[in-house]
Structures are given as C-alpha cells and as structure tokens.
Design a protein around this motif. Sequence first.
Motif, PDB file in Angstrom:
ATOM      1  N   SER A   7      -3.758  -6.457  -0.869  1.00  0.00           N
ATOM      2  CA  SER A   7      -3.831  -5.660   0.354  1.00  0.00           C
ATOM      3  C   SER A   7      -5.254  -5.189   0.614  1.00  0.00           C
ATOM      4  O   SER A   7      -5.872  -4.572  -0.266  1.00  0.00           O
ATOM      5  CB  SER A   7      -2.925  -4.437   0.264  1.00  0.00           C
ATOM      6  OG  SER A   7      -3.210  -3.527   1.313  1.00  0.00           O
ATOM      7  N   PRO A   8      -5.800  -5.448   1.808  1.00  0.00           N
ATOM      8  CA  PRO A   8      -7.156  -4.957   2.093  1.00  0.00           C
ATOM      9  C   PRO A   8      -7.194  -3.442   2.276  1.00  0.00           C
ATOM     10  O   PRO A   8      -8.269  -2.854   2.323  1.00  0.00           O
ATOM     11  CB  PRO A   8      -7.511  -5.670   3.400  1.00  0.00           C
ATOM     12  CG  PRO A   8      -6.204  -5.932   4.060  1.00  0.00           C
ATOM     13  CD  PRO A   8      -5.235  -6.198   2.936  1.00  0.00           C
ATOM     14  N   ILE A   9      -6.027  -2.815   2.349  1.00  0.00           N
ATOM     15  CA  ILE A   9      -5.978  -1.368   2.555  1.00  0.00           C
ATOM     16  C   ILE A   9      -5.928  -0.617   1.242  1.00  0.00           C
ATOM     17  O   ILE A   9      -6.751   0.244   0.971  1.00  0.00           O
ATOM     18  CB  ILE A   9      -4.780  -0.997   3.455  1.00  0.00           C
ATOM     19  CG1 ILE A   9      -5.031  -1.521   4.880  1.00  0.00           C
ATOM     20  CG2 ILE A   9      -4.569   0.519   3.482  1.00  0.00           C
ATOM     21  CD1 ILE A   9      -3.886  -1.278   5.839  1.00  0.00           C
ATOM     22  N   GLY A  55      -3.343  -6.847  10.505  1.00  0.00           N
ATOM     23  CA  GLY A  55      -2.356  -6.029  11.183  1.00  0.00           C
ATOM     24  C   GLY A  55      -2.508  -6.007  12.687  1.00  0.00           C
ATOM     25  O   GLY A  55      -1.806  -5.257  13.367  1.00  0.00           O
ATOM     26  N   LEU A  56      -3.429  -6.804  13.227  1.00  0.00           N
ATOM     27  CA  LEU A  56      -3.650  -6.885  14.672  1.00  0.00           C
ATOM     28  C   LEU A  56      -3.727  -5.486  15.290  1.00  0.00           C
ATOM     29  O   LEU A  56      -2.932  -5.111  16.156  1.00  0.00           O
ATOM     30  CB  LEU A  56      -2.527  -7.694  15.329  1.00  0.00           C
ATOM     31  CG  LEU A  56      -2.369  -9.114  14.764  1.00  0.00           C
ATOM     32  CD1 LEU A  56      -1.079  -9.752  15.286  1.00  0.00           C
ATOM     33  CD2 LEU A  56      -3.572  -9.978  15.112  1.00  0.00           C
ATOM     34  N   GLN A  69       2.084  -3.330  10.240  1.00  0.00           N
ATOM     35  CA  GLN A  69       2.488  -4.071   9.048  1.00  0.00           C
ATOM     36  C   GLN A  69       4.004  -4.207   9.048  1.00  0.00           C
ATOM     37  O   GLN A  69       4.715  -3.292   9.462  1.00  0.00           O
ATOM     38  CB  GLN A  69       2.028  -3.355   7.768  1.00  0.00           C
ATOM     39  CG  GLN A  69       0.511  -3.198   7.670  1.00  0.00           C
ATOM     40  CD  GLN A  69       0.095  -2.563   6.356  1.00  0.00           C
ATOM     41  OE1 GLN A  69      -0.259  -3.243   5.401  1.00  0.00           O
ATOM     42  NE2 GLN A  69       0.137  -1.251   6.286  1.00  0.00           N
ATOM     43  N   TRP A  70       4.485  -5.351   8.581  1.00  0.00           N
ATOM     44  CA  TRP A  70       5.917  -5.617   8.578  1.00  0.00           C
ATOM     45  C   TRP A  70       6.511  -5.335   7.206  1.00  0.00           C
ATOM     46  O   TRP A  70       5.998  -5.788   6.190  1.00  0.00           O
ATOM     47  CB  TRP A  70       6.193  -7.070   8.968  1.00  0.00           C
ATOM     48  CG  TRP A  70       7.652  -7.334   9.153  1.00  0.00           C
ATOM     49  CD1 TRP A  70       8.515  -7.850   8.234  1.00  0.00           C
ATOM     50  CD2 TRP A  70       8.431  -7.050  10.319  1.00  0.00           C
ATOM     51  NE1 TRP A  70       9.800  -7.914   8.756  1.00  0.00           N
ATOM     52  CE2 TRP A  70       9.779  -7.435  10.034  1.00  0.00           C
ATOM     53  CE3 TRP A  70       8.131  -6.523  11.579  1.00  0.00           C
ATOM     54  CZ2 TRP A  70      10.808  -7.290  10.971  1.00  0.00           C
ATOM     55  CZ3 TRP A  70       9.156  -6.386  12.507  1.00  0.00           C
ATOM     56  CH2 TRP A  70      10.468  -6.773  12.199  1.00  0.00           C
ATOM     57  N   MET A 121       1.251 -10.451   6.417  1.00  0.00           N
ATOM     58  CA  MET A 121       1.750  -9.876   5.171  1.00  0.00           C
ATOM     59  C   MET A 121       1.782 -10.909   4.052  1.00  0.00           C
ATOM     60  O   MET A 121       1.545 -10.585   2.887  1.00  0.00           O
ATOM     61  CB  MET A 121       3.150  -9.288   5.384  1.00  0.00           C
ATOM     62  CG  MET A 121       3.217  -8.127   6.363  1.00  0.00           C
ATOM     63  SD  MET A 121       2.207  -6.708   5.883  1.00  0.00           S
ATOM     64  CE  MET A 121       3.113  -6.118   4.470  1.00  0.00           C
ATOM     65  N   ARG A 122       2.071 -12.145   4.396  1.00  0.00           N
ATOM     66  CA  ARG A 122       2.108 -13.194   3.378  1.00  0.00           C
ATOM     67  C   ARG A 122       0.720 -13.598   2.906  1.00  0.00           C
ATOM     68  O   ARG A 122       0.573 -14.196   1.838  1.00  0.00           O
ATOM     69  CB  ARG A 122       2.816 -14.434   3.944  1.00  0.00           C
ATOM     70  CG  ARG A 122       4.317 -14.343   3.990  1.00  0.00           C
ATOM     71  CD  ARG A 122       4.939 -15.693   4.323  1.00  0.00           C
ATOM     72  NE  ARG A 122       4.647 -16.127   5.677  1.00  0.00           N
ATOM     73  CZ  ARG A 122       5.430 -15.917   6.746  1.00  0.00           C
ATOM     74  NH1 ARG A 122       6.554 -15.254   6.601  1.00  0.00           N
ATOM     75  NH2 ARG A 122       5.086 -16.369   7.934  1.00  0.00           N
TER      76      ARG A 122
END
Length: 975
Positions: A103-105, A662-663, A553-554, A631-632
């Motif tokens: 995750s980049p977050i 996450g657009l 995010q989904w 997410m993938r």
Amino acid sequence: MLLTRKSNHASAAQSRLSRSVSGMLGRTIDRRTFLQRSGIALGAGAVATQLPFNIVEHADAAAPAGGATETKRTICTHCSVGCSLDAVVQNGVWIRHEPVFDSPINLGAHCAKGASIREHGMTHDSHRLKTPMKLAGGKWQKITWDVALKEVSEKILAIRNDKDKGGPDATFWIGSSKHNNEQAYLFRKFVSMFGTNNMDHQARICHSTTVAGVANTWGYGAMTNSYNDELNSKCILFFGSNAAEAHPVSMMHTLVAKENGAKVIVVDPRFTRTAARADTYYRIRSGTDVAFLWGMLHHLFKNGWADKDYIQARVYGMDKVREEVAKWTPEEVEKVTGMKEAEVRDVAEKMAKNKPSTIVWAMGQTQHTNGNAIVRASCILQLALGNVGVSGGGTNIYRGHDNVQGATDVGPNPDSLPGYYGIAPGSWAHFARVWGTDLDWLKKRFSNEGSMTKPGITVSRWQDAVMEKNENLDQDPNLRAVVFWGHAPNSQNRGKEMVEAMKKLDLLVVVDPYPSATAAMAAMVRQDGVYLLPAATQMECAGSATCSNRSLQWREKVVDPLFESRTDHMIMYQLAEKFGFHKEFAGKIKVVKGKGGMDEPDMEDTLREINRAVWTIGYTGQSPERLQAHMRNQHVFDVRTLRAKGGKDAKTGYVLDGDYYGLPWPCYGTAAIKHPGSPNLYDTSKHVMDGGGNFRANFGVEREGVGLLAEDGSHSKGAELTTGYPEFDHVMLKKLGWWDDLTDDEKKAAEGKNWKTDLSGGIQRVAMKHGCHPFGNAKARAVVWNFPDPVPLHREALYSPRPDLIEKYPTHADQKNRWRMPVLFKTIQDANKDAVKTYPLILTSGRLTEYEGGGDETRSNPWLAELQQEMFVEINPKDANDRGVKNNEYVWVKTPSKAQIKVKTLVTERVASGTVFCPFHFAGHFEGRDLLDKYPEGAAPIVRGEAVNTATTYGYDIVTMMQETKTTLCQVVKA
C-alpha cells in the motif's frame, strides 16, 4: 471475488519479509507483542524492524490446519488515513490479518487500532449487538427482525401520517461516516424518498466548517494535497491537528519529510505527541486561532514574504484582508493569543522561507463558534504564500472517520444532494433523472415543496428541535422520532440536555453494530419506545471508502454478517419495502441476494449509479473495475506522487499507467476516457487530463466591478483558453466552436445542460480535450461576501476566560432562524461574561491513539481496552496543587451547563496552567453513575467512563452549526 487469494501454504513467489510476517501473524499474539507492534514507526522499514522476525519460524511451518485459506483485501475502518490490510479467512472465519506492505498509504504499518481490528466484534464473546432488541418496561428484550421491522415502520409511518403534529419532517435520520460510499449515497436517497431533508451525519460535528469555509474560498471543501505529498514539503505546520495520536500512520510520511529536512512546527494549546516529534512547538490560548493567523500575515506583509504575483493572478480580495491584518499588531496578537512576537514571526518566516510549505489541521480548528473563520484564515495564509496548487503545499485537512470524506461527498447532508448539488429544484430534477424516478412523485413525498428545497435540521442541534417551542421552529412539527444509524451521541456537546430530549421523543431507533451510548442514555430515562437493530460492520460487506486525500479504495467483504446482523443497505431496502417505495429506492440499481437469500442493492452497481450522477466533484471516473484493479496492484504506485509507474492488471488487462492511486476526486468524465484523478487540487503546472487544474468559477464573473476570473496567463498547462473563464455549459461550447466535438448522442444529452448535469459526460470530455477545466478558471476568494463575516474575524468564545476582550471581539448577534431554528450567540456570551470567576479553567477536548470516535467499538475491543482503561482529565501541576489534587485521583469537572463528570486526574505539564484537557471517546458513566445495567446484557463496552460532552456547553458556528467543543470553561474539584 476481487482479490481473493486461496492457498494452503505460502507462495514461493512471496518475499521473505511477507512470509515471515504472515507466519508470525498466524499465531495468537500476547500482550507484549501486541504493544510492541502498536507504536508509531518512522517508516515502513522501521515498522518491519519492530517485528520479532528472529523468533519466527519459516511460514510453511506455521501453515494453519483445517483447509484452504482466502486472503481478502480491505481497508481499516477507523481513521481517514486509509490503511490497507489483508484478512486471512478459513472456513468462513477471519483467523488473522496483516498490514499491506504494498500500500502506498500505510506501507505495511498499523496503529494500535488497526493491529487489533480482528477483535472488533468478530468473536462469539464480543460486545456486539447480536440480535434486534427493544426497551420494554425499562428492560432490554430480544425480538425477531420481523417484529422489529414491523413495529419500527408502523410507528414511523404513524408519525409521518399524523397531519396535526407529524409529517415526514417530524423525523430525523442520523447517517454514518462509517457507511461506505454506496451506503451513504443510498441513505441520502432513502431519506429523500421518505420525504424530508432532516438528515445529517458526523461531518457536521467534525469538519462542516472546513467543507463550507474551504469550498467557499476556492471551490472544493476537501484536503487539497495528501498525506503522501508531505514528502515534498519543506515546512509543515500542524495547527489544529494532533496527528501522532489521531492519525498515527500518517506520521510516517511527516517524519520521513522531517528526516529529509522539512521543518515541522506545532502550534497548539497542549504539548501533544505530535509536538514531541516537531522541531518547534509554541503554545496558544484555545480559541484564538484567527488572531494567530492574522499575526502571521502581519509579518508576511510587513517583510515582503507574500507572493505578490500569485495573489495578483489567482486571488480576489486580499486587499480587504490586509486591512483587517493591519489591526493585528504583535502587541495585540500577544494580548489575545498569549504568543510572543518572536514566536509568531518565527512560524511565519519558516513557512515563507521554506517553500513549498503546508498547513495541517483537523478538529482543533473546526470545532469552534467561529470555525468557518478559522479555516478560511488558514486558506488565506496559504494563498498569501502562493502555496495552493503546489506539490508540497496546500491545506492538508485530516478528516476523522474512515469514510467521513466520502459520506460528506455523496451522503446525507441536510442542505445538499450527493456531490454537493444543493437542494434547488434543478438539483432534484437532475437526481430524478439519475434515479429513474418521477419528479412529481418525489415532490409529493415531502410535506410541501418549500420543505423539499429548505435545508434540514443539523445533527448538532436535533435535541433543540425536540425541546424548542414549536412557534420558534421553521417547520411545522417538532421532532418526534430520531434514528441513530451509526452515530455516537457522546460525540456531541450538551449531553445532559440530549438525555432530556431522548426522554421526550415518541420513538428512538439505533441501527449499529454496537448498542452505542444511545442505548444506555435512553434507558436511563425511558421505559419503552427504543429499538436496537444490529447492523453489520464494514468488514462484513463490500464497498468503497474515500480517505482524506480524496482517493477511493475498494473493500472486499471479509466475512458474512455475523450473529443476526444485516448490512446497512439491506436494512434500508427492507424499511423501504415497509414504507412502500422499495422499487423507487432501488430504481436502476441491481438487487441481489444477500444474507439468508434476502434482497439488497448491489454495491458495485450502486457505485455505478454514483458514477452516473456525481459530475460536480468528479465521482464519475472511479468505476468499480478501476478501483479494484488499483487494489490488486498497489505495488505499482509511487509513494511520493501516488502515480502508477506502469503495469497491466493481470485479471482484466487494464493498463494502470498514469493513474493516481485511488483516482482521487475529481476524476472527471466517464471511466472510458481514463482521467487519472487529481492528486493535488488547483495545480496549474499539469494538464487537466494529467490531474491538473485551477480555482473554480463558482461565484460569478464579477463583483462590484472587480473581475473574479483568473488573470491572463493563469491557467492549467496546455489550456487553449489562456485566461480566466466561466464554467462550461452547452452555450459556451457552441460559442467556442467546440460543440461539434461532441458525438450525436452526446449532443442530445448535453443540449440545455452544463458540466454538472450532462449525463453523457460529453461537456466535460470536450472541455478537457481542449485543456480546460469543466468548472471554469477563477480566482480564489479571500473575501466570502455570502458569509456573516466576509473577512474572517476573531471573536471570543461564548464562554470566554477573557471578559476584558469580549467588548472588543464580541460574538455574533442572536439568530432567529438558522437551519430551521433560532440560535443564541450574544445572549449566551453576555449571560456568562463573568463565568470565569466560578469556572476559571479552559476545558478543551481531543483524541487518543487507542480509541476512535465515540469509542463504543474500540472500548469494546479487549486489546485496546487494556491499553487505556480510564477516562481522565489532564491538569497542570500548579492547578492541581491549588486544588489539593494529586495524580490519579478522582475529581469532578464542573461546567456552566450545571453538568459534572467524575474522572481521574493526569497531572502533567502537557497543558498550561489555566487549561485542562479531556479525551472525547468515553461513555457509559453519567455524572458519577456507571450505566452498566442500562446496556443490553453482554453488550456494554469493556471500558466505560464519563463523556466529556455530558458537560460541554452551548455554542455553534453561525454558518454550519458546528458545535463548540474546544473552548469552554470549567472548574475541577476533588471528588
């Protein structure tokens, strides 16, 4: 399923690090290990070094027995950072989880809450609300879902159909910032079809002043940049945020920026954990934020540190701000704030000489009676420095709950439809088209057309809509029924009065995974008329969530809804069936089989309806397919820029190149045109199809003979219009000669429409094809002429510790009608001008690392409950000594509301003499009484304590009705 990974053993392709982590997390962990993992790390590497890999065997040796496992990727349900986690499920049981290193977050990090998230009601002995219940004879009684839905719907319909003292406006619906985007959207739709605008959610009491103040300054009321973008900052000012405790994982990005040379400054009434990590800390008197910000601008203007070219090209009204700032000499600033001239100048100079610089705030700025003025002053500071629309700059506004941003964007706001469309007739017509609903039918659902276009009551003041004299309300009935759908009452001020309002209601309904403090507060004073309906958690359903930086995010569903809980959207659908509008409610959305084969709206298809509807803020490009591909493939996104470095989704073939993670909205146009999202708002250095932009033309083109559009040469990169221009509509396209760029089908849809109401997306597509922003190109407003204070003013709190300043800096006059009811300002301030003599301490409140929101969920978690077992008040050693109080002793905190709370002392120099602090996550005690017997059996939180908001006092922002919870008065006496 989206990300489901099935295996019996660790993949050979897995990294050694992830194998070690998964092997370790496969076992039950003890308290010591848990505590080791729960601290703030300096970065992903530091997180990894905290894990005891030297004692972990090879992951294959730890493979669980009993069948294949599945890994479901989801998002933490606590704060707004948006940390990803992989939950491992075996035979339908969630057996372990780990943070996602890709995750980049969150980069593989968790805070204490994220680390313990599997314990949030996922075990048989959890403190969840497991079955529907009702209060009967003062006792909680289990009932079936059929009985609950029948009785609740019949009682609500009886109130709705009462032509004398009822109607749809006699009900109030409190939605949730815990709902995913799809559920929040459906909740707004549901209550609209019930026939009222009397709905709201947590954003009212956390960031409503941000949304209103920031949107009215430059167009969108949201964080302009991102947590990650702080890596590009050279100076970071935390003013109104204690991120180290409220948003712990975000501090990774801040601290890496600091390691790379960024100067970190904290200005706060308390020496917080964030302050402990900063280079510079200065203390300020609570409630004097505008004075400090104008003090900074005094030095910026005096020393020539303001960006004159930027102001000339992109800002309207800075001359009026200069006039107000001129009054704020260093002497006056010190008199009001307590800050020395050298301190204020130091902050101003660091921000000016270390650009790009950013300002971070949360509820420390917003929860004041002049909150809208504070956030606008912060925006003006950044405009003066030329820091907006710049990577590393901007206003980094940290939201609270995991989806409070998304719920605000598309959810149950009393003054707007999803996407901030407003509630004017044209907005209703737009959504009637989207929903496939007859507009006349929709109008008839409301008591009258005036009610349909009138902002509803706010959650901050629902108790007044119950208790106020009917002749003083700007609606026919008083409130008679209130539905708490995922909301904590102890998060709101004036708790003692709220209990009285609960007593007076005909009906109170709680829809929540936990009974919440609502159940116990109501059971104190009622014998019946209260229903508890068990909702599933966000781990028990799928859907999208919008984190603070506007990225979507989904979530995958981790497990099926446990116990007798049902998903929120299923409960909405079932109530809509009882109310007779379930077909209209679902409309064009696919209805699928959920738990037990029962019908519910499909979450992916609900997002597609949002995509078709919400053009204003660019929720149109984030299709479920694009979000799931992100997410993938989290590993392809750059941590600093959030941009995909390249790659193709193996499942769908979707090319990720150029997308921002996450657009982040606005992601304009349809998904087919592949807008990449907007990482930093108003950034003219990028093409609009590359995520660039400029300030919104939302306030006209001229004001009193002065132009409001951007100056010549100020435009986003590659724009064919190189000066300011208004928002796009069908007329503008024709005048520019761009109409024929539309397809024939787009022309039919766009005729008579604008960029917000053209359902084809053609107007947006063509505007961006020519490098232009669909919402126009204007100047930001330093003067907001539609607010009571066009230029932000310092105003003393209603309960001020400085009566000598009230005459010079008074509050507003009382208002006869704001949000359907009167609101007091001057009357309260005048009546309490000398309250400081009896209540000499400033009382402020805030967050803790261990708990979140109202705390019912986190205080029911055994791991977190062990970490923080007592409600407390921080008090300075001098103030404690003067009162004969020592550390860890019980005291009464008393306020002018005549309420009092019994809490333990924490004697500390974190707070200055004259100020005390309480966390706001506690409930379950009420004025010294433990309410254990008022909860359903087995559902009381493990840790209970007094709610600070039992004692907080009256006070609201004049624009939004934000509550004042940061500055009031109290006295502390030994218990």
